[in-house]
Write a protein that holds these residues in place. Sequence first.
Motif, mmCIF file in Angstrom:
data_model
loop_
_atom_site.group_PDB
_atom_site.id
_atom_site.type_symbol
_atom_site.label_atom_id
_atom_site.label_comp_id
_atom_site.label_asym_id
_atom_site.label_seq_id
_atom_site.Cartn_x
_atom_site.Cartn_y
_atom_site.Cartn_z
ATOM 1 N N LEU A 149 0.816 -1.210 0.000
ATOM 2 C CA LEU A 149 0.000 0.000 0.000
ATOM 3 C C LEU A 149 0.848 1.257 0.000
ATOM 4 C CD1 LEU A 149 -2.409 -1.346 2.724
ATOM 5 C CD2 LEU A 149 -2.895 -1.184 0.270
ATOM 6 N N ALA A 150 0.508 2.164 -0.877
ATOM 7 C CA ALA A 150 1.193 3.452 -0.947
ATOM 8 C C ALA A 150 0.719 4.341 0.192
ATOM 9 C CB ALA A 150 0.907 4.126 -2.283
ATOM 10 N N VAL A 151 1.664 5.002 0.843
ATOM 11 C CA VAL A 151 1.345 5.981 1.876
ATOM 12 C C VAL A 151 1.634 7.352 1.286
ATOM 13 C CG1 VAL A 151 1.849 6.815 4.202
ATOM 14 C CG2 VAL A 151 1.949 4.343 3.703
ATOM 15 N N ARG A 152 0.595 8.180 1.263
ATOM 16 C CA ARG A 152 0.700 9.521 0.680
ATOM 17 C C ARG A 152 0.284 10.558 1.725
ATOM 18 N NH1 ARG A 152 0.188 7.815 -4.848
ATOM 19 N NH2 ARG A 152 -0.880 5.814 -4.924
ATOM 20 N N ARG A 153 0.923 11.705 1.695
ATOM 21 C CA ARG A 153 0.414 12.788 2.533
ATOM 22 C C ARG A 153 -0.948 13.193 1.983
ATOM 23 N NH1 ARG A 153 5.561 16.449 2.265
ATOM 24 N NH2 ARG A 153 5.481 15.469 0.247
ATOM 25 N N ALA A 154 -1.840 13.604 2.839
ATOM 26 C CA ALA A 154 -3.228 13.875 2.443
ATOM 27 C C ALA A 154 -3.340 14.854 1.283
ATOM 28 C CB ALA A 154 -4.026 14.382 3.645
ATOM 29 N N ARG A 155 -2.441 15.816 1.217
ATOM 30 C CA ARG A 155 -2.539 16.856 0.188
ATOM 31 C C ARG A 155 -1.567 16.656 -0.975
ATOM 32 N NH1 ARG A 155 -5.652 19.824 3.509
ATOM 33 N NH2 ARG A 155 -4.900 20.560 5.490
ATOM 34 N N SER A 156 -0.983 15.462 -1.091
ATOM 35 C CA SER A 156 0.009 15.224 -2.139
ATOM 36 C C SER A 156 -0.230 13.853 -2.770
ATOM 37 C CB SER A 156 1.420 15.289 -1.544
ATOM 38 O OG SER A 156 2.371 14.927 -2.504
ATOM 39 N N PRO A 157 -0.153 13.769 -4.090
ATOM 40 C CA PRO A 157 -0.381 12.474 -4.740
ATOM 41 C C PRO A 157 0.817 11.526 -4.688
ATOM 42 C CG PRO A 157 0.071 14.136 -6.391
ATOM 43 C CD PRO A 157 0.027 14.850 -5.055
ATOM 44 N N GLU A 158 2.000 12.051 -4.372
ATOM 45 C CA GLU A 158 3.226 11.242 -4.433
ATOM 46 C C GLU A 158 3.403 10.386 -3.189
ATOM 47 O OE1 GLU A 158 7.736 12.517 -4.043
ATOM 48 O OE2 GLU A 158 6.930 12.968 -6.040
ATOM 49 N N PRO A 159 3.630 9.062 -3.370
ATOM 50 C CA PRO A 159 3.899 8.215 -2.202
ATOM 51 C C PRO A 159 5.192 8.624 -1.492
ATOM 52 C CG PRO A 159 3.361 6.876 -4.117
ATOM 53 C CD PRO A 159 3.557 8.281 -4.598
ATOM 54 N N ILE A 160 5.134 8.589 -0.161
ATOM 55 C CA ILE A 160 6.322 8.862 0.650
ATOM 56 C C ILE A 160 6.858 7.569 1.267
ATOM 57 C CG2 ILE A 160 5.660 11.234 1.135
ATOM 58 C CD1 ILE A 160 4.767 10.240 3.955
ATOM 59 N N GLY A 161 6.116 6.494 1.062
ATOM 60 C CA GLY A 161 6.504 5.203 1.600
ATOM 61 C C GLY A 161 5.425 4.180 1.340
ATOM 62 N N GLU A 162 5.559 3.047 2.032
ATOM 63 C CA GLU A 162 4.598 1.968 1.824
ATOM 64 C C GLU A 162 4.446 1.129 3.085
ATOM 65 O OE1 GLU A 162 7.182 -1.358 -0.474
ATOM 66 O OE2 GLU A 162 7.283 0.697 -1.285
ATOM 67 N N ILE A 163 3.301 0.505 3.186
ATOM 68 C CA ILE A 163 3.013 -0.480 4.221
ATOM 69 C C ILE A 163 2.706 -1.789 3.487
ATOM 70 C CG2 ILE A 163 1.491 -1.180 6.101
ATOM 71 C CD1 ILE A 163 2.928 1.276 6.939
ATOM 72 N N VAL A 164 3.287 -2.870 3.968
ATOM 73 C CA VAL A 164 3.083 -4.179 3.347
ATOM 74 C C VAL A 164 2.390 -5.099 4.348
ATOM 75 C CG1 VAL A 164 4.207 -6.168 2.273
ATOM 76 C CG2 VAL A 164 5.192 -3.880 1.982
ATOM 77 N N LEU A 165 1.346 -5.752 3.896
ATOM 78 C CA LEU A 165 0.696 -6.820 4.654
ATOM 79 C C LEU A 165 0.870 -8.105 3.872
ATOM 80 C CD1 LEU A 165 -2.727 -5.239 5.697
ATOM 81 C CD2 LEU A 165 -0.743 -5.645 7.159
ATOM 82 N N LYS A 166 1.325 -9.158 4.541
ATOM 83 C CA LYS A 166 1.485 -10.457 3.881
ATOM 84 C C LYS A 166 0.748 -11.504 4.696
ATOM 85 C CE LYS A 166 5.134 -13.284 3.833
ATOM 86 N NZ LYS A 166 6.500 -13.705 3.716
ATOM 87 N N LEU A 167 -0.129 -12.244 4.024
ATOM 88 C CA LEU A 167 -0.863 -13.320 4.683
ATOM 89 C C LEU A 167 0.090 -14.492 4.873
ATOM 90 C CD1 LEU A 167 -3.566 -14.346 5.762
ATOM 91 C CD2 LEU A 167 -4.144 -15.043 3.425
ATOM 92 N N ASP A 168 0.471 -14.728 6.106
ATOM 93 C CA ASP A 168 1.448 -15.773 6.414
ATOM 94 C C ASP A 168 0.786 -17.134 6.571
ATOM 95 O OD1 ASP A 168 4.295 -16.406 7.214
ATOM 96 O OD2 ASP A 168 3.225 -17.076 9.005
#
Length: 182
Positions: free
Chosen positions: A67-86
Amino acid sequence: MWPLRTDRLRIDLFTPGDVDAMYAYQRLPEVARYLYRPPHTRERSAQVIDEVAHGSPWTQAGDRLVLAVRRARSPEPIGEIVLKLDDPRARQVEIGWVFHPRHGGKGYATEAASAVAAAAFRTLGAHRLFARLDTRNDASTRVCERLGMRREAHLVENDHDGTDWSSEYVYGILARELAGRR
């Protein structure tokens, strides 16, 4: 389920237009050093986005949401969160995060991981969320602790990067524990 919104962030699926933003942080050696793999090439960032842009069926071990993490007022991702079904039967889900260092120290990782963790329990049906991290990764250790995760394991010299051995912490939290913190 997507996008998730917090006071400062929007968390959603990556799009093909996000390749350069992902590559901007995934190419950095200081980012990749704790990720058990080399820095991305631009082509690898494009390949990852192509693989994850449509989400995941979330039914089999190894299915993942990046998942892309974006600041609320900016379209550019600043990072990501990953979920993996183990483990689908035991509803075990791994969580991880990667952020551009220029956005470090502002609480974005904690804010995003907290929102995604709550969604993993509430919407995806996770029973237990866990994170694996290099013991030298102090910033991620702090994020785990701010989320209320407990250190469940310290694996000594369990990984080798071709040059040196590294050790790993495993942090975890149960759905009822996170619910009790809210």
